[in-house]
Design an enzyme around this catalytic site. Structure first.
Site, PDB file in Angstrom:
ATOM      1  NE  ARG A 124      -3.956  -2.372   1.825  1.00 20.09           N
ATOM      2  CZ  ARG A 124      -3.668  -3.424   2.682  1.00 20.09           C
ATOM      3  NH1 ARG A 124      -2.409  -3.178   3.672  1.00 20.09           N
ATOM      4  NH2 ARG A 124      -4.649  -4.297   2.884  1.00 20.09           N
ATOM      5  CE  LYS A 146      -1.381  14.158 -13.943  1.00 17.06           C
ATOM      6  NZ  LYS A 146      -1.487  14.908 -15.735  1.00 17.06           N
ATOM      7  CD  GLU A 188       7.206  17.983 -21.382  1.00 17.23           C
ATOM      8  OE1 GLU A 188       6.559  19.245 -21.211  1.00 17.23           O
ATOM      9  OE2 GLU A 188       6.218  17.038 -21.932  1.00 17.23           O
ATOM     10  CE  LYS A 230       4.718  17.719 -13.495  1.00 16.62           C
ATOM     11  NZ  LYS A 230       5.149  17.377 -13.571  1.00 16.62           N
ATOM     12  CD  GLU A 240      -4.463  16.422 -15.204  1.00 18.78           C
ATOM     13  OE1 GLU A 240      -3.315  15.978 -15.404  1.00 18.78           O
ATOM     14  OE2 GLU A 240      -5.144  16.573 -16.073  1.00 18.78           O
ATOM     15  NE  ARG A 244      -0.019  17.255 -12.588  1.00 20.74           N
ATOM     16  CZ  ARG A 244       0.804  16.136 -11.108  1.00 20.74           C
ATOM     17  NH1 ARG A 244       0.008  16.158  -9.882  1.00 20.74           N
ATOM     18  NH2 ARG A 244       1.969  16.156 -12.091  1.00 20.74           N
ATOM     19  CG  ASN A 248      -2.488  17.473 -19.389  1.00 24.06           C
ATOM     20  OD1 ASN A 248      -1.417  16.855 -19.082  1.00 24.06           O
ATOM     21  ND2 ASN A 248      -3.140  17.510 -19.048  1.00 24.06           N
ATOM     22  CG  HIS A 251       1.562  17.093 -23.285  1.00 22.56           C
ATOM     23  ND1 HIS A 251       2.012  18.160 -22.610  1.00 22.56           N
ATOM     24  CD2 HIS A 251       2.460  15.957 -23.046  1.00 22.56           C
ATOM     25  CE1 HIS A 251       3.645  17.798 -22.770  1.00 22.56           C
ATOM     26  NE2 HIS A 251       3.144  17.131 -22.101  1.00 22.56           N
ATOM     27  CG  HIS A 255      -0.501  12.336 -25.354  1.00 20.10           C
ATOM     28  ND1 HIS A 255      -1.317  12.493 -24.810  1.00 20.10           N
ATOM     29  CD2 HIS A 255       0.885  12.296 -24.799  1.00 20.10           C
ATOM     30  CE1 HIS A 255       0.242  13.074 -23.451  1.00 20.10           C
ATOM     31  NE2 HIS A 255       0.545  12.451 -23.871  1.00 20.10           N
ATOM     32  CG  HIS A 268       6.628  13.351 -24.336  1.00 24.00           C
ATOM     33  ND1 HIS A 268       5.275  12.304 -24.273  1.00 24.00           N
ATOM     34  CD2 HIS A 268       6.040  13.839 -23.675  1.00 24.00           C
ATOM     35  CE1 HIS A 268       3.969  13.504 -24.004  1.00 24.00           C
ATOM     36  NE2 HIS A 268       5.377  14.229 -22.733  1.00 24.00           N
TER      37      HIS A 268
HETATM   38  P1  NAD Z   1      13.957   7.987 -20.804  1.00 24.03           P
HETATM   39  O1  NAD Z   1      12.870   7.483 -20.225  1.00 24.03           O
HETATM   40  O2  NAD Z   1      13.149   6.096 -22.263  1.00 24.03           O
HETATM   41  O3  NAD Z   1      14.901   8.129 -21.183  1.00 24.03           O
HETATM   42  C1  NAD Z   1      15.039   8.530 -22.950  1.00 24.03           C
HETATM   43  C2  NAD Z   1      16.690   7.418 -23.291  1.00 24.03           C
HETATM   44  O4  NAD Z   1      17.897   8.565 -22.464  1.00 24.03           O
HETATM   45  C3  NAD Z   1      16.200   6.246 -23.022  1.00 24.03           C
HETATM   46  O5  NAD Z   1      17.022   5.237 -24.292  1.00 24.03           O
HETATM   47  C4  NAD Z   1      17.304   5.820 -21.919  1.00 24.03           C
HETATM   48  O6  NAD Z   1      17.625   5.001 -21.107  1.00 24.03           O
HETATM   49  C5  NAD Z   1      18.504   7.056 -22.262  1.00 24.03           C
HETATM   50  N1  NAD Z   1      19.266   8.157 -20.961  1.00 24.03           N
HETATM   51  C6  NAD Z   1      18.070   8.234 -19.699  1.00 24.03           C
HETATM   52  N2  NAD Z   1      19.625   8.707 -18.943  1.00 24.03           N
HETATM   53  C7  NAD Z   1      20.682   9.103 -19.981  1.00 24.03           C
HETATM   54  C8  NAD Z   1      21.873   9.555 -19.208  1.00 24.03           C
HETATM   55  N3  NAD Z   1      21.649  10.597 -18.260  1.00 24.03           N
HETATM   56  N4  NAD Z   1      22.903   9.671 -20.830  1.00 24.03           N
HETATM   57  C9  NAD Z   1      22.833   8.954 -20.844  1.00 24.03           C
HETATM   58  N5  NAD Z   1      20.804   8.976 -21.497  1.00 24.03           N
HETATM   59  C10 NAD Z   1      20.556   8.449 -20.947  1.00 24.03           C
HETATM   60  O7  NAD Z   1      12.318   8.717 -22.031  1.00 24.03           O
HETATM   61  P2  NAD Z   1      12.319  10.422 -21.348  1.00 24.03           P
HETATM   62  O8  NAD Z   1      11.882  11.753 -22.307  1.00 24.03           O
HETATM   63  O9  NAD Z   1      13.209  10.243 -19.748  1.00 24.03           O
HETATM   64  O10 NAD Z   1      10.908   9.549 -20.093  1.00 24.03           O
HETATM   65  C11 NAD Z   1      10.005   9.009 -21.295  1.00 24.03           C
HETATM   66  C12 NAD Z   1       8.503   8.911 -20.340  1.00 24.03           C
HETATM   67  O11 NAD Z   1       8.170   9.781 -19.293  1.00 24.03           O
HETATM   68  C13 NAD Z   1       7.728   7.850 -21.063  1.00 24.03           C
HETATM   69  O12 NAD Z   1       7.232   7.247 -20.251  1.00 24.03           O
HETATM   70  C14 NAD Z   1       6.769   9.108 -20.359  1.00 24.03           C
HETATM   71  O13 NAD Z   1       4.994   9.178 -20.950  1.00 24.03           O
HETATM   72  C15 NAD Z   1       6.500   9.557 -19.125  1.00 24.03           C
HETATM   73  N6  NAD Z   1       6.852  10.790 -18.795  1.00 24.03           N
HETATM   74  C16 NAD Z   1       6.132  11.121 -17.348  1.00 24.03           C
HETATM   75  C17 NAD Z   1       5.533  12.628 -16.592  1.00 24.03           C
HETATM   76  C18 NAD Z   1       4.756  12.326 -15.624  1.00 24.03           C
HETATM   77  O14 NAD Z   1       4.763  13.340 -15.242  1.00 24.03           O
HETATM   78  N7  NAD Z   1       4.630  11.173 -14.830  1.00 24.03           N
HETATM   79  C19 NAD Z   1       5.071  13.407 -17.629  1.00 24.03           C
HETATM   80  C20 NAD Z   1       6.090  13.026 -18.488  1.00 24.03           C
HETATM   81  C21 NAD Z   1       6.273  12.049 -19.214  1.00 24.03           C
HETATM   82  N1  GLY Z   2       3.225  15.542 -17.167  1.00 17.84           N
HETATM   83  C1  GLY Z   2       1.957  16.206 -17.042  1.00 17.84           C
HETATM   84  C2  GLY Z   2       1.359  16.554 -15.288  1.00 17.84           C
HETATM   85  O1  GLY Z   2       2.527  16.163 -13.712  1.00 17.84           O
HETATM   86  O2  GLY Z   2       0.842  16.535 -14.576  1.00 17.84           O
END
Ligand code: NAD
Ligand code: GLY
Length: 362
Positions: A124, A146, A188, A230, A240, A244, A248, A251, A255, A268
């Site tokens: 939990r 999130k 972003e 943020k 949200e 919040r 988006n 997005h 998306h 992304h």
């Molecule tokens: P990712 O985690 O896939 O990382 C991108 C690439 O960079 C990967 O190949 C990773 O191995 C590599 N990498 C990471 N750090 C590195 C470093 N320091 N040096 C070299 N390579 C490195 O992609 P991302 O863009 O970080 O994240 C995308 C994800 O985040 C998606 O799943 C998306 O849905 C999620 N997301 C979540 C939120 C949220 O609020 N939770 C917001 C935006 C995006």
């Molecule tokens: N990435 C959008 C949010 O955190 O609400």
């Protein structure tokens, strides 16, 4: 060496700090020891990131007598899924991790979302720390709680709100980030200027070369400022219910582009760049904002090497995908649209024909 900047996310008893500094991975354990009475840590990462930074983080934890279990997951968004979450849960149970255990996510948004989701549901909910290593994760995904895994029928469809105990962002990790990932993260950053702060947008316009070259002073400033925006939004509307949603911006169409291209063509952030431009064109068509806003946005994104035009995909496919969104009622959509740089509005009741016109006119 740059001083560490701290940004507070104010959420009453779940308030936490985002620390942004240089060469801070070695101090991570010493920081964590002040925040938990637990001694068991599970460190989740992927091979690539762990090979660069994992040992440093592990050693800093072991120096403080944490018992560290490292679990490496395969590289890629396709592993942010239910099965992988299940595997990590089994590992935690088999290793008899208790409710004081701490989950540490070392990596980009994929690792952070997956590890955070497991932390949210294990017994939990256990404590969770983010060590984001991509620009996107440092300015967005590691902040705000999130967490989610993907389902074959939709991205991030299984998730929770689970705030971290701490975010520990080391600027030095950004040095190894591939160029394309860096630029995608900048989309972003631009978003924060449009939704909240025109002066910040202006700062970005005036620092393009330093942004492209990853000047560390500028990186720290844009990451801290993005996190501060943020943090303010999340503090006001954690789950949200209203405000919040402005995060988006760009997005909705973004998306849809990701989905019709099967998540294989664009990062992304690249689709967010295209989505912000399309949403701004929509705002112009609805007489909500001026051409000047669109021109400045397009110009900045282009100079940062980000795409601003829709890819060669069928507009009807994009529209069909938009209409599948869970917020659609009677084929009417909700969009975050700019009034001007630094100010957006959540607009409901937009029909497909208006969107189509703006997508075609681009
Ligand atoms: P990712 O985690 O896939 O990382 C991108 C690439 O960079 C990967 O190949 C990773 O191995 C590599 N990498 C990471 N750090 C590195 C470093 N320091 N040096 C070299 N390579 C490195 O992609 P991302 O863009 O970080 O994240 C995308 C994800 O985040 C998606 O799943 C998306 O849905 C999620 N997301 C979540 C939120 C949220 O609020 N939770 C917001 C935006 C995006
Ligand atoms: N990435 C959008 C949010 O955190 O609400």
């Amino acid at each position: 060496m740059l001083d560490v900047t701290k940004v507070k996310v104010d959420l009453s008893d779940r308030t936490y700090d985002i620390n942004i500094g240089q060469d801070i991975l070695n101090n991570f354990g010493a920081q964590l020891i002040n925040l938990t009475s637990g001694r068991q840590v599970i460190l989740i990462s992927n091979d690539l990131v762990y090979n660069y930074y994992g040992q440093q983080v592990k050693r800093s934890l072991e120096r403080e007598n944490f018992e560290v279990l490292v679990h490496i997951i395969p590289e890629g968004e396709e592993f942010k899924n239910w099965q992988m979450a299940g595997e990590i849960l089994s590992i935690l149970l088999e290793a008899r991790f208790n409710r004081d255990a701490v989950m540490v996510a070392l990596g980009g948004g994929v690792i952070g979302d997956l590890a955070g989701f497991v932390a949210a549901v294990y017994q939990r909910g256990i404590d969770f720390v983010q060590i984001p290593t991509t620009l996107l994760a440092q300015v967005d995904s590691s902040v705000g709680g999130k967490v989610a895994v993907n389902h074959p029928l939709g991205k991030n469809m299984i998730g929770a709100f689970h705030q971290p105990l701490l975010v520990w962002a080391d600027l030095d990790t950004l040095v190894t980030l591939p160029e394309r990932e860096w630029l995608a993260g900048l989309a972003e950053v631009v978003k924060y200027g449009v939704i909240w702060d025109e002066k910040f947008f202006y700062f970005l316009e005036n620092n393009i070369q330093k942004l492209i070259k990853r000047d560390l002073n500028v990186a720290q400033k844009i990451i801290s400022h993005s996190c501060a925006i943020k943090a303010r939004i999340v503090s006001e509307d954690e789950k949200e219910q209203g405000l919040r949603a402005i995060l988006n911006f760009g997005h909705t169409i973004g998306h849809a582009i990701e989905k019709v291209t099967e998540y294989k063509v664009y990062r992304h952030g690249e689709t967010v760049a295209m989505g912000m431009v399309a949403a701004t064109q929509l705002a112009i068509n609805l007489n909500l904002c001026s051409d000047l806003t669109l021109n400045r946005l397009k110009n900045l994104l282009e100079k940062l090497g980000l795409p601003v035009s829709l890819p060669p995909v069928s507009i009807d496919n994009i529209l069909d995908t938009l209409l599948l969104d869970k917020k659609v009622r009677n084929k009417k959509l909700v969009f975050v649209l700019p009034r001007k740089l630094g100010q957006v509005e959540i607009v409901k009741g937009i029909n497909g024909e208006i969107i189509k016109k703006c997508l075609v006119s681009k």
